[in-house]
Design a protein around this motif. Sequence first.
Motif, PDB file in Angstrom:
ATOM      1  N   TYR A  36       0.823  -1.248   0.075  1.00  0.00           N
ATOM      2  CA  TYR A  36       0.045   0.004  -0.052  1.00  0.00           C
ATOM      3  C   TYR A  36       0.911   1.225  -0.102  1.00  0.00           C
ATOM      4  O   TYR A  36       1.812   1.083   0.574  1.00  0.00           O
ATOM      5  N   PRO A  44      -4.220   5.211   3.132  1.00  0.00           N
ATOM      6  CA  PRO A  44      -3.451   4.077   2.320  1.00  0.00           C
ATOM      7  C   PRO A  44      -4.398   3.859   0.929  1.00  0.00           C
ATOM      8  O   PRO A  44      -5.417   3.746   0.831  1.00  0.00           O
TER       9      PRO A  44
ATOM     10  N   TYR B  33     -14.551  -1.123   7.622  1.00  0.00           N
ATOM     11  CA  TYR B  33     -13.431  -0.991   8.653  1.00  0.00           C
ATOM     12  C   TYR B  33     -12.979   0.588   9.186  1.00  0.00           C
ATOM     13  O   TYR B  33     -13.399   1.277   8.316  1.00  0.00           O
ATOM     14  N   TYR B  35      -9.701   2.542  10.722  1.00  0.00           N
ATOM     15  CA  TYR B  35      -8.582   2.595  11.266  1.00  0.00           C
ATOM     16  C   TYR B  35      -8.115   3.744  11.945  1.00  0.00           C
ATOM     17  O   TYR B  35      -8.958   4.772  11.580  1.00  0.00           O
ATOM     18  N   VAL B  43      -0.611   3.217  10.890  1.00  0.00           N
ATOM     19  CA  VAL B  43      -2.172   3.212  10.926  1.00  0.00           C
ATOM     20  C   VAL B  43      -2.428   2.102  11.893  1.00  0.00           C
ATOM     21  O   VAL B  43      -1.886   0.968  11.600  1.00  0.00           O
ATOM     22  N   PHE B  91      -9.404   6.515   9.552  1.00  0.00           N
ATOM     23  CA  PHE B  91      -9.862   6.157   8.046  1.00  0.00           C
ATOM     24  C   PHE B  91     -10.772   5.222   8.205  1.00  0.00           C
ATOM     25  O   PHE B  91     -11.030   4.317   9.061  1.00  0.00           O
ATOM     26  N   ARG B  95     -14.272  -2.979   1.346  1.00  0.00           N
ATOM     27  CA  ARG B  95     -13.828  -3.893   0.177  1.00  0.00           C
ATOM     28  C   ARG B  95     -15.063  -5.001  -0.021  1.00  0.00           C
ATOM     29  O   ARG B  95     -16.067  -5.102   0.610  1.00  0.00           O
ATOM     30  N   THR B 101      -8.628  -6.430  -1.293  1.00  0.00           N
ATOM     31  CA  THR B 101      -8.016  -5.141  -1.365  1.00  0.00           C
ATOM     32  C   THR B 101      -9.065  -4.183  -0.681  1.00  0.00           C
ATOM     33  O   THR B 101     -10.402  -4.023  -0.964  1.00  0.00           O
ATOM     34  N   GLN B 102      -8.581  -3.319   0.218  1.00  0.00           N
ATOM     35  CA  GLN B 102      -9.241  -2.423   0.871  1.00  0.00           C
ATOM     36  C   GLN B 102      -9.308  -1.046   0.092  1.00  0.00           C
ATOM     37  O   GLN B 102      -8.074  -0.516  -0.155  1.00  0.00           O
ATOM     38  N   PHE B 104      -9.688   2.912   0.921  1.00  0.00           N
ATOM     39  CA  PHE B 104      -9.799   4.029   2.092  1.00  0.00           C
ATOM     40  C   PHE B 104     -10.265   5.232   1.590  1.00  0.00           C
ATOM     41  O   PHE B 104     -10.006   5.621   0.714  1.00  0.00           O
ATOM     42  N   GLY B 105     -10.828   5.919   2.775  1.00  0.00           N
ATOM     43  CA  GLY B 105     -11.315   7.136   2.239  1.00  0.00           C
ATOM     44  C   GLY B 105     -10.247   8.031   2.811  1.00  0.00           C
ATOM     45  O   GLY B 105      -9.181   7.890   3.256  1.00  0.00           O
ATOM     46  N   PRO B 106     -10.593   9.327   2.574  1.00  0.00           N
ATOM     47  CA  PRO B 106      -9.677  10.312   2.655  1.00  0.00           C
ATOM     48  C   PRO B 106      -9.274  10.639   4.374  1.00  0.00           C
ATOM     49  O   PRO B 106      -8.151  11.583   4.476  1.00  0.00           O
TER      50      PRO B 106
END
Lengths: 113, 113
Positions: A36, A44, B33, B35, B43, B91, B95, B101-102, B104-106
Amino acid sequence: LAKTTQPISMDSYEGQEVNITCSHNNIATNDYITWYQQFPSQGPRFIIQGYKTKVTNEVASLFIPADRKSSTLSLPRVSLSDTAVYYCLVGALYGGSQGNLIFGKGTKLSVKP
Amino acid sequence: EPEVTQTPSHQVTQMGQEVILRCVPISNHLYFYWYRQILGQKVEFLVSFYNNEISEKSEIFDDQFSVERPDGSNFTLKIRSTKLEDSAMYFCASRADTTDTQYFGPGTRLTVL
């Protein structure tokens, strides 16, 4: 989960090829290797994933030797915008409800003009 | 290209107050998810959510935290009584069930004063 070790930081110049190596001596048979990328103040972003030999996509290549105890992320002709933290993750693909990612400290790549 | 969105981008709150961080995962994704990333650190996984229930949570995710999918699009993280050490980037990720594969948001930057 297999522990990973990668350099804390790397420096490069624009136009160069960058190779970031990750060690994962305790990788399990069903583990995949995933990289990532994270830009400052962003989440990420998936780059590439592989199990063995070589995988290539439009962004990078991933080289995995036969013993799978290490892997190398290769970024061709980096630009300033490739400055980011790169994370190597090792784990099994989950078909079920889990799949949380365990991030290490990553490698901070700095690309200079 | 579909993407995960998060609101607000920055939340400032007083210690002891409740905050709700909102996420809209990618529409056909089934796994969600949260994080967090404390400034300058790695992270960290908080919680995973599937089929309207928590599937896994970390030690960080104590009784002060809760997650909810109140409707078909939103996924929220609530912190009941914020502490100074909750200051971090949070975050959200999602998926599909056909890949690990995840996306992620901003992120939401939470500042607890």
